[in-house]
Every structure is written in C-alpha cells, then in structure tokens.
Design a protein around this motif. Sequence first.
Motif, PDB file in Angstrom:
ATOM      1  N   GLN A  93       8.905  -7.390   6.571  1.00  0.00           N
ATOM      2  CA  GLN A  93       8.287  -7.359   7.895  1.00  0.00           C
ATOM      3  C   GLN A  93       6.819  -7.781   7.802  1.00  0.00           C
ATOM      4  O   GLN A  93       6.095  -7.291   6.938  1.00  0.00           O
ATOM      5  N   PRO A  94       6.366  -8.667   8.681  1.00  0.00           N
ATOM      6  CA  PRO A  94       4.951  -9.081   8.656  1.00  0.00           C
ATOM      7  C   PRO A  94       4.021  -7.878   8.870  1.00  0.00           C
ATOM      8  O   PRO A  94       4.335  -6.982   9.646  1.00  0.00           O
ATOM      9  N   LEU A  95       2.901  -7.911   8.166  1.00  0.00           N
ATOM     10  CA  LEU A  95       1.924  -6.828   8.318  1.00  0.00           C
ATOM     11  C   LEU A  95       1.173  -6.938   9.637  1.00  0.00           C
ATOM     12  O   LEU A  95       0.523  -5.986  10.052  1.00  0.00           O
ATOM     13  N   GLY A  96       1.223  -8.082  10.270  1.00  0.00           N
ATOM     14  CA  GLY A  96       0.608  -8.250  11.576  1.00  0.00           C
ATOM     15  C   GLY A  96      -0.907  -8.247  11.514  1.00  0.00           C
ATOM     16  O   GLY A  96      -1.513  -8.517  10.481  1.00  0.00           O
ATOM     17  N   ASP A  97      -1.509  -7.911  12.640  1.00  0.00           N
ATOM     18  CA  ASP A  97      -2.969  -7.959  12.757  1.00  0.00           C
ATOM     19  C   ASP A  97      -3.655  -6.915  11.887  1.00  0.00           C
ATOM     20  O   ASP A  97      -4.806  -7.081  11.519  1.00  0.00           O
ATOM     21  N   GLN A  98      -2.962  -5.825  11.574  1.00  0.00           N
ATOM     22  CA  GLN A  98      -3.558  -4.783  10.731  1.00  0.00           C
ATOM     23  C   GLN A  98      -3.877  -5.318   9.346  1.00  0.00           C
ATOM     24  O   GLN A  98      -4.860  -4.923   8.743  1.00  0.00           O
ATOM     25  N   ASP A 148      13.536  -2.976   4.949  1.00  0.00           N
ATOM     26  CA  ASP A 148      12.792  -4.026   5.651  1.00  0.00           C
ATOM     27  C   ASP A 148      11.287  -3.978   5.372  1.00  0.00           C
ATOM     28  O   ASP A 148      10.498  -4.614   6.063  1.00  0.00           O
ATOM     29  N   ALA A 149      10.881  -3.234   4.368  1.00  0.00           N
ATOM     30  CA  ALA A 149       9.459  -3.081   4.049  1.00  0.00           C
ATOM     31  C   ALA A 149       8.845  -4.417   3.633  1.00  0.00           C
ATOM     32  O   ALA A 149       9.503  -5.273   3.055  1.00  0.00           O
ATOM     33  N   ALA A 150       7.570  -4.581   3.945  1.00  0.00           N
ATOM     34  CA  ALA A 150       6.829  -5.760   3.494  1.00  0.00           C
ATOM     35  C   ALA A 150       6.645  -5.667   1.980  1.00  0.00           C
ATOM     36  O   ALA A 150       6.331  -4.598   1.450  1.00  0.00           O
ATOM     37  N   VAL A 151       6.842  -6.790   1.292  1.00  0.00           N
ATOM     38  CA  VAL A 151       6.651  -6.839  -0.159  1.00  0.00           C
ATOM     39  C   VAL A 151       5.421  -7.687  -0.450  1.00  0.00           C
ATOM     40  O   VAL A 151       5.261  -8.787   0.079  1.00  0.00           O
ATOM     41  N   LEU A 152       4.552  -7.141  -1.303  1.00  0.00           N
ATOM     42  CA  LEU A 152       3.316  -7.809  -1.684  1.00  0.00           C
ATOM     43  C   LEU A 152       3.324  -8.142  -3.166  1.00  0.00           C
ATOM     44  O   LEU A 152       3.904  -7.411  -3.975  1.00  0.00           O
ATOM     45  N   TYR A 153       2.657  -9.227  -3.493  1.00  0.00           N
ATOM     46  CA  TYR A 153       2.409  -9.608  -4.884  1.00  0.00           C
ATOM     47  C   TYR A 153       0.907  -9.492  -5.070  1.00  0.00           C
ATOM     48  O   TYR A 153       0.133 -10.091  -4.314  1.00  0.00           O
ATOM     49  N   LEU A 172      -2.320   5.726   1.006  1.00  0.00           N
ATOM     50  CA  LEU A 172      -1.991   5.921   2.420  1.00  0.00           C
ATOM     51  C   LEU A 172      -3.156   5.493   3.286  1.00  0.00           C
ATOM     52  O   LEU A 172      -4.315   5.630   2.894  1.00  0.00           O
ATOM     53  N   ASP A 173      -2.829   4.947   4.458  1.00  0.00           N
ATOM     54  CA  ASP A 173      -3.843   4.854   5.498  1.00  0.00           C
ATOM     55  C   ASP A 173      -3.307   5.653   6.681  1.00  0.00           C
ATOM     56  O   ASP A 173      -2.358   6.430   6.515  1.00  0.00           O
ATOM     57  N   GLU A 174      -3.865   5.504   7.860  1.00  0.00           N
ATOM     58  CA  GLU A 174      -3.473   6.365   8.978  1.00  0.00           C
ATOM     59  C   GLU A 174      -1.971   6.330   9.258  1.00  0.00           C
ATOM     60  O   GLU A 174      -1.377   7.339   9.599  1.00  0.00           O
ATOM     61  N   GLN A 175      -1.357   5.144   9.154  1.00  0.00           N
ATOM     62  CA  GLN A 175       0.033   5.036   9.577  1.00  0.00           C
ATOM     63  C   GLN A 175       0.953   4.374   8.558  1.00  0.00           C
ATOM     64  O   GLN A 175       2.133   4.202   8.834  1.00  0.00           O
ATOM     65  N   ARG A 176       0.426   3.984   7.411  1.00  0.00           N
ATOM     66  CA  ARG A 176       1.255   3.238   6.469  1.00  0.00           C
ATOM     67  C   ARG A 176       1.165   3.788   5.055  1.00  0.00           C
ATOM     68  O   ARG A 176       0.173   4.403   4.681  1.00  0.00           O
ATOM     69  N   ARG A 177       2.240   3.540   4.299  1.00  0.00           N
ATOM     70  CA  ARG A 177       2.317   3.837   2.868  1.00  0.00           C
ATOM     71  C   ARG A 177       2.198   2.533   2.103  1.00  0.00           C
ATOM     72  O   ARG A 177       2.871   1.562   2.439  1.00  0.00           O
ATOM     73  N   PHE A 178       1.409   2.534   1.045  1.00  0.00           N
ATOM     74  CA  PHE A 178       1.298   1.399   0.137  1.00  0.00           C
ATOM     75  C   PHE A 178       1.797   1.882  -1.216  1.00  0.00           C
ATOM     76  O   PHE A 178       1.182   2.759  -1.824  1.00  0.00           O
ATOM     77  N   ILE A 179       2.911   1.339  -1.659  1.00  0.00           N
ATOM     78  CA  ILE A 179       3.512   1.759  -2.923  1.00  0.00           C
ATOM     79  C   ILE A 179       3.290   0.646  -3.936  1.00  0.00           C
ATOM     80  O   ILE A 179       3.663  -0.506  -3.692  1.00  0.00           O
ATOM     81  N   VAL A 230       4.774  -2.422  -1.877  1.00  0.00           N
ATOM     82  CA  VAL A 230       5.590  -2.301  -0.682  1.00  0.00           C
ATOM     83  C   VAL A 230       4.738  -1.596   0.368  1.00  0.00           C
ATOM     84  O   VAL A 230       4.041  -0.627   0.056  1.00  0.00           O
ATOM     85  N   VAL A 231       4.798  -2.112   1.590  1.00  0.00           N
ATOM     86  CA  VAL A 231       4.069  -1.503   2.692  1.00  0.00           C
ATOM     87  C   VAL A 231       5.095  -1.114   3.749  1.00  0.00           C
ATOM     88  O   VAL A 231       5.932  -1.929   4.135  1.00  0.00           O
ATOM     89  N   GLN A 232       5.025   0.127   4.177  1.00  0.00           N
ATOM     90  CA  GLN A 232       5.944   0.591   5.219  1.00  0.00           C
ATOM     91  C   GLN A 232       5.275   1.677   6.041  1.00  0.00           C
ATOM     92  O   GLN A 232       4.280   2.262   5.609  1.00  0.00           O
ATOM     93  N   ASN A 233       5.831   1.934   7.205  1.00  0.00           N
ATOM     94  CA  ASN A 233       5.295   3.000   8.050  1.00  0.00           C
ATOM     95  C   ASN A 233       5.386   4.321   7.305  1.00  0.00           C
ATOM     96  O   ASN A 233       6.400   4.611   6.672  1.00  0.00           O
TER      97      ASN A 233
END
Length: 162
Positions: free
Chosen positions: A60-65, A89-94, A123-130, A152-155
């Motif tokens: 999923q695109p990270l969008g404007d955030q 459906d989590a965003a995957v980052l390299y 963590l930020d306000e609404q997302r997890r960064f694994i 991985v970034v997800q809500n």
Amino acid sequence: RSLATDSAAWPLADSMVCVTDSNKWRKIYPSLANGRKWRCRLQKTGRFICHMVAHQVSGQPLGDQGMPETLVVERRFNILHLQTFVLPDAAVLYFEPEAEKDRAGFEDFIDYLTKRTRAGLALDEQRRFIFIPPCDYSKEQLEYKGKSLLGVVQNAFPPLAA
C-alpha cells in the motif's frame, strides 16, 4: 548495499524483472529512478545509528504522510513473530545508508538484529515501522534473498473485522 546495485531486491521493486535477464538493469532502472523514497534518521532509544534512504518497493502506498524524519527503534521482538504481526497489504521498504559515513552504523544495526534473531519496532502516532534483517521471513515471505534491511509499514491499530 544499495537498491541500485542489490539485484536481489529488484524483483521487489518490479516483479516483471528477471535477475538472470541480461537487460535487467535497463528494465529495472525506471522503477528505481521513479520509485518513492524518503530520507530519515534511525535511532535506538537515546542513540543515533545512521541516516538512511527508505525506498518503497511494494504494498500500500504510504501517501502524503511518507516517512517521519526520525524513526526511534523502541522495541525488538523475535523474528518468529513476523508471521503473526505483518499484515499482507503492508507497505514494504528497502533501506540503505544515506552516505558512506552512515554505512558502519547501518551494518551494525543489521548485525545487532541478526545476531539476536530480532526485528525492530518504531512507532509514530498511527503507524508501525518494523525493521526486518535478512532472515527466513524475508526470504520466504518477502522473497528477498539479499543482505540489506527491509521494513514494513502498517497501521498501528488496524480496524477490527466486522
């Protein structure tokens, strides 16, 4: 370790690129050049690690955030739990170090997680960064056989199923 030279990561960015194709660089270049990326600072609680570039390679695109300027890894957990924690459906980052001066801290962080069989969590306000080091999960579930750090970034609070 950079996305431009890590051919093991190219299928993440463009699943149509075959790593054995003699023209793979020509085929992958548009995806790498035009892909979303952000610069951020990585810290463990109270300690600077490095500056990184995060490339979104799928999901999923990270969008404007986009990405926060600083990610603080506050927790670590056993990589066996990735099967349960990571949503499909989590965003995957390299991730790659931003500059050569960041390489030692970046590689030390990967070694730290790998030797302890851990993934990192910020963590930020609404997302997890694994943060996922090279492991069976990255090979089998994300189909990445390289040696860099994935994320991985997800809500943080997915909606409950009805």
